[in-house]
Write an enzyme that holds these catalytic residues in place. Sequence first.
Site, PDB file in Angstrom:
ATOM      1  N   LYS A   1      24.101 -59.050  50.410  1.00  0.00           N
ATOM      2  CA  LYS A   1      23.333 -60.063  49.666  1.00  0.00           C
ATOM      3  C   LYS A   1      22.655 -61.016  50.646  1.00  0.00           C
ATOM      4  O   LYS A   1      21.483 -61.343  50.498  1.00  0.00           O
ATOM      5  CB  LYS A   1      24.229 -60.891  48.725  1.00  0.00           C
ATOM      6  CG  LYS A   1      24.726 -60.205  47.485  1.00  0.00           C
ATOM      7  CD  LYS A   1      23.677 -59.956  46.432  1.00  0.00           C
ATOM      8  CE  LYS A   1      23.016 -58.618  46.553  1.00  0.00           C
ATOM      9  NZ  LYS A   1      23.568 -57.455  45.979  1.00  0.00           N
TER      10      LYS A   1
ATOM     11  N   GLU B   1      19.766 -59.214  52.722  1.00  0.00           N
ATOM     12  CA  GLU B   1      18.574 -58.741  52.009  1.00  0.00           C
ATOM     13  C   GLU B   1      17.703 -59.871  51.469  1.00  0.00           C
ATOM     14  O   GLU B   1      16.505 -59.707  51.332  1.00  0.00           O
ATOM     15  CB  GLU B   1      18.924 -57.753  50.902  1.00  0.00           C
ATOM     16  CG  GLU B   1      19.643 -58.334  49.724  1.00  0.00           C
ATOM     17  CD  GLU B   1      19.960 -57.289  48.659  1.00  0.00           C
ATOM     18  OE1 GLU B   1      19.216 -56.314  48.529  1.00  0.00           O
ATOM     19  OE2 GLU B   1      20.966 -57.475  47.954  1.00  0.00           O
TER      20      GLU B   1
ATOM     21  N   GLU C   1      29.528 -56.394  50.265  1.00  0.00           N
ATOM     22  CA  GLU C   1      28.527 -56.828  49.296  1.00  0.00           C
ATOM     23  C   GLU C   1      28.009 -58.229  49.645  1.00  0.00           C
ATOM     24  O   GLU C   1      26.810 -58.489  49.551  1.00  0.00           O
ATOM     25  CB  GLU C   1      29.135 -56.784  47.881  1.00  0.00           C
ATOM     26  CG  GLU C   1      28.259 -57.292  46.760  1.00  0.00           C
ATOM     27  CD  GLU C   1      26.943 -56.540  46.592  1.00  0.00           C
ATOM     28  OE1 GLU C   1      26.729 -55.511  47.241  1.00  0.00           O
ATOM     29  OE2 GLU C   1      26.097 -57.035  45.815  1.00  0.00           O
TER      30      GLU C   1
ATOM     31  N   HIS D   1      38.928 -54.373  66.547  1.00  0.00           N
ATOM     32  CA  HIS D   1      38.486 -53.148  67.220  1.00  0.00           C
ATOM     33  C   HIS D   1      37.028 -53.241  67.650  1.00  0.00           C
ATOM     34  O   HIS D   1      36.365 -52.231  67.807  1.00  0.00           O
ATOM     35  CB  HIS D   1      38.726 -51.936  66.315  1.00  0.00           C
ATOM     36  CG  HIS D   1      40.165 -51.796  65.937  1.00  0.00           C
ATOM     37  ND1 HIS D   1      41.092 -51.225  66.762  1.00  0.00           N
ATOM     38  CD2 HIS D   1      40.844 -52.222  64.838  1.00  0.00           C
ATOM     39  CE1 HIS D   1      42.292 -51.285  66.188  1.00  0.00           C
ATOM     40  NE2 HIS D   1      42.156 -51.888  65.024  1.00  0.00           N
TER      41      HIS D   1
ATOM     42  N   TRP E   1       4.861 -50.084  46.022  1.00  0.00           N
ATOM     43  CA  TRP E   1       5.838 -50.173  47.111  1.00  0.00           C
ATOM     44  C   TRP E   1       5.448 -49.066  48.066  1.00  0.00           C
ATOM     45  O   TRP E   1       5.574 -47.883  47.750  1.00  0.00           O
ATOM     46  CB  TRP E   1       7.252 -49.971  46.570  1.00  0.00           C
ATOM     47  CG  TRP E   1       8.306 -50.206  47.591  1.00  0.00           C
ATOM     48  CD1 TRP E   1       8.836 -51.406  47.990  1.00  0.00           C
ATOM     49  CD2 TRP E   1       8.987 -49.209  48.374  1.00  0.00           C
ATOM     50  NE1 TRP E   1       9.792 -51.214  48.954  1.00  0.00           N
ATOM     51  CE2 TRP E   1       9.907 -49.884  49.219  1.00  0.00           C
ATOM     52  CE3 TRP E   1       8.921 -47.819  48.448  1.00  0.00           C
ATOM     53  CZ2 TRP E   1      10.726 -49.225  50.110  1.00  0.00           C
ATOM     54  CZ3 TRP E   1       9.737 -47.155  49.345  1.00  0.00           C
ATOM     55  CH2 TRP E   1      10.641 -47.856  50.172  1.00  0.00           C
TER      56      TRP E   1
ATOM     57  N   LYS F   1      13.182 -52.779  43.571  1.00  0.00           N
ATOM     58  CA  LYS F   1      14.298 -52.389  42.720  1.00  0.00           C
ATOM     59  C   LYS F   1      14.014 -50.964  42.250  1.00  0.00           C
ATOM     60  O   LYS F   1      12.874 -50.573  42.130  1.00  0.00           O
ATOM     61  CB  LYS F   1      14.359 -53.335  41.526  1.00  0.00           C
ATOM     62  CG  LYS F   1      15.748 -53.454  40.970  1.00  0.00           C
ATOM     63  CD  LYS F   1      15.904 -54.681  40.151  1.00  0.00           C
ATOM     64  CE  LYS F   1      17.325 -54.793  39.660  1.00  0.00           C
ATOM     65  NZ  LYS F   1      18.255 -55.200  40.706  1.00  0.00           N
TER      66      LYS F   1
ATOM     67  N   CYS G   1       7.334 -48.809  42.806  1.00  0.00           N
ATOM     68  CA  CYS G   1       6.000 -48.726  42.229  1.00  0.00           C
ATOM     69  C   CYS G   1       6.113 -48.841  40.703  1.00  0.00           C
ATOM     70  O   CYS G   1       6.990 -48.242  40.098  1.00  0.00           O
ATOM     71  CB  CYS G   1       5.245 -47.453  42.549  1.00  0.00           C
ATOM     72  SG  CYS G   1       4.887 -47.233  44.286  1.00  0.00           S
TER      73      CYS G   1
ATOM     74  N   ARG H   1       9.426 -53.765  40.931  1.00  0.00           N
ATOM     75  CA  ARG H   1       9.450 -52.383  41.415  1.00  0.00           C
ATOM     76  C   ARG H   1       8.673 -52.204  42.719  1.00  0.00           C
ATOM     77  O   ARG H   1       8.672 -51.124  43.308  1.00  0.00           O
ATOM     78  CB  ARG H   1       8.869 -51.441  40.355  1.00  0.00           C
ATOM     79  CG  ARG H   1       9.628 -51.445  39.048  1.00  0.00           C
ATOM     80  CD  ARG H   1       9.008 -50.488  38.074  1.00  0.00           C
ATOM     81  NE  ARG H   1       9.132 -49.125  38.521  1.00  0.00           N
ATOM     82  CZ  ARG H   1      10.170 -48.330  38.278  1.00  0.00           C
ATOM     83  NH1 ARG H   1      11.164 -48.780  37.563  1.00  0.00           N
ATOM     84  NH2 ARG H   1      10.202 -47.105  38.730  1.00  0.00           N
TER      85      ARG H   1
ATOM     86  N   ASN I   1       3.452 -43.040  41.215  1.00  0.00           N
ATOM     87  CA  ASN I   1       4.730 -43.501  41.740  1.00  0.00           C
ATOM     88  C   ASN I   1       5.461 -42.252  42.204  1.00  0.00           C
ATOM     89  O   ASN I   1       5.632 -41.325  41.428  1.00  0.00           O
ATOM     90  CB  ASN I   1       5.478 -44.210  40.596  1.00  0.00           C
ATOM     91  CG  ASN I   1       6.909 -44.555  40.947  1.00  0.00           C
ATOM     92  OD1 ASN I   1       7.268 -44.590  42.117  1.00  0.00           O
ATOM     93  ND2 ASN I   1       7.704 -44.818  39.929  1.00  0.00           N
ATOM     94  N   GLY I   2       5.850 -42.206  43.486  1.00  0.00           N
ATOM     95  CA  GLY I   2       6.537 -41.022  43.992  1.00  0.00           C
ATOM     96  C   GLY I   2       5.968 -40.620  45.331  1.00  0.00           C
ATOM     97  O   GLY I   2       5.275 -41.411  45.984  1.00  0.00           O
TER      98      GLY I   2
HETATM   99  C1  F6R Z   1      21.135 -54.514  46.582  1.00  0.00           C
HETATM  100  C2  F6R Z   1      20.572 -53.566  45.649  1.00  0.00           C
HETATM  101  C3  F6R Z   1      20.501 -52.137  46.037  1.00  0.00           C
HETATM  102  C4  F6R Z   1      20.870 -51.242  44.844  1.00  0.00           C
HETATM  103  C5  F6R Z   1      20.638 -49.773  45.192  1.00  0.00           C
HETATM  104  C6  F6R Z   1      21.068 -48.853  44.074  1.00  0.00           C
HETATM  105  O1  F6R Z   1      21.142 -55.795  46.065  1.00  0.00           O
HETATM  106  O2  F6R Z   1      20.143 -53.930  44.589  1.00  0.00           O
HETATM  107  O3  F6R Z   1      21.326 -51.861  47.137  1.00  0.00           O
HETATM  108  O4  F6R Z   1      22.199 -51.474  44.499  1.00  0.00           O
HETATM  109  O5  F6R Z   1      19.283 -49.575  45.470  1.00  0.00           O
HETATM  110  O6  F6R Z   1      20.361 -49.115  42.905  1.00  0.00           O
HETATM  111  P1  F6R Z   1      20.852 -48.588  41.504  1.00  0.00           P
HETATM  112  O7  F6R Z   1      22.136 -49.283  41.187  1.00  0.00           O
HETATM  113  O8  F6R Z   1      19.767 -48.942  40.545  1.00  0.00           O
HETATM  114  O9  F6R Z   1      21.050 -47.111  41.633  1.00  0.00           O
END
Ligand code: F6R
Length: 610
Positions: A487, A490, A483, A506, A74, A605, A2, A27, A100-101
């Site tokens: 990627k 997502e 990772e 396994h 969000w 994010k 948010c 966000r 936000n929250g």
């Molecule tokens: C994946 C991604 C998330 C963040 C996670 C932690 O591409 O961006 O998995 O890595 O939400 O976020 P931060 O690093 O901001 O604590």
Amino acid sequence: MCGIVGYTGGRQAAPLLLDGLKRLEYRGYDSAGLALVADGRIEVHKAAGKIDKLEKDLGTTLPAGRTGIAHTRWATHGAPNTVNAHPHTDCGGTLALAHNGIIENAGVLRTALTKRGHTFRSETDTEVLTHLIEELHLKGRSLVEAVAGGLAQVEGTYGIAVVSTREPDTIVAARLGSPLLVAIGNRENFVASDASAVLAHTRSVVYLDDGEIAVVRPDEYHILDLGAVEKEKAVTHLDWDLATIERGGFAHFMLKEIMEQAESIRNTLRGRLLEEEGTAKLGGLNLADEALLQVDRIVITACGTSWHAGLIGEYMMEELARIPTEVEYASEFRYRNPIVDDRTLVIGISQSGETADTLAALREAKRRGARTLGLVNVVGSTIAREVEGGIYLHAGPEIGVASTKAFTSQIAALALLTLKIGRLRALSILQGREVVRALARLPDLVQRVLDKAPEVEGLAERLLRATNVLYLGRGYNFPVALEGALKLKEISYIHAEGYPAAEMKHGPIALIDDLMPVLFVAPKDAVYQKIVSNVEEVKARGGRVIAVVTEGDTGLAALADQRIEVPETLDLLTPILTVLPLQLLAYYIAVRRGCNVDQPRNLAKSVTVE
Ligand code: F6R
């Protein structure tokens, strides 16, 4: 998670708010809305979906008003539709609020407020706060008093901005657990979830801390605690360049951020490598060498991509610094009964510095007496401010929701910290110098891999129709497999799993057939021969192998169906190179599948709710 922006000053607020919202869209992008105060009333406009939709609905004649608030959502409580979009108004339309929250006791409060005659329009937890503030405000309390009184009744987390027709040029903002700042302009002021929303107008900001309320008017702002006592707060002057938060000719932020990595890693390393001493200079640690020598155990805590970086850090710390290290999901750590004491160093890794679980895990560690450090990208963020010390990544703003350049900078920062701690303990000066030299060479090697983007794009073509992809790696490159898989899933919505390559036998080996691409992260490192055997096992079952290998590796070249080469470096630094083709691969696949790579569905994010 948010985004909130508010403006009060001499200009028309609506265009400024829309522009601010667009910069905060990373966000959350489930719905958007704005509320403007003008002529004794509040005009609210909302739309489900992205900010473009709100803008389109508004048309060319934007609503008038020199004070207003806006929100991009969000969703947590209630579907992402127009009714649930913020800002929310009270029964009589006297005030509007963006939040936000999460208000955890919203259910109980809603029942009580309904009994007292309030009418709810949305399913959100936020709306209870609107009505609580309304009760006090209409009884004659000033907006700030009413907000403080309303907040005293809620449990949970919030970053809020509130406007009222009774105080038409005032915004009251408050924070508990969700980031918020006041940005100071020339006879105009802003509130925002983060500085990117206001950077086009001012670089002077005051970060709110938990439990603080801001009263913001065009010519003044005041920061109060919840007992209404005014506080002196430092003004931070940001040196961010506006260009760093714009796409600069790239189709997407994600691509821009991937392609920036030679530079972002250079910035992480700048001024921190001491070649002669074979160590790193880390001015922000705030831990003297003696204190570091007292540490007998490290716990790294983080979420998502940052957690993957933490796993690489664990391998580095144990191999080079010979110090027992564990990595824990922050969400698990915070609710266990973790064993930490004053000899434990707890390191939180977070791009945003706002992730709720990571923050809570660090607070818990601190409460138990542990020493705490943060590896954080966003300067002035909550984690950065609450830990004892740390290392800023200096990777520059990361706007694409999928983390890319922060990841490689996190690994570089972990290498620096390993050097620092290692040199105090087990690492010889010669080993230290070798790592320093390898780090210094890294940005050029990163560029060499990024120059292969067209080759990776070609490879992406062949994976477009895959429904599952297995990513396998060993040693330092096992977290890279995790990772790479994250990627891909997502941003392209293709199911992918990362595994340590030997674990395949396994269970996951049962999945392998000629339709299943298996991506091996297999540079020439200490476990290379072992991973070659794993590749053979996949080939023997008809699997399709794509391999990320070291330049000139003819062994795997013969086995793999496709391969991408990366330059040679020290084992511990290989993840910084091997992850690059995987980021690019996920990007090109997602673009070809028509996905919105910068704003993947359901994600946001900076996850400021737990
Ligand atoms: C994946 C991604 C998330 C963040 C996670 C932690 O591409 O961006 O998995 O890595 O939400 O976020 P931060 O690093 O901001 O604590």
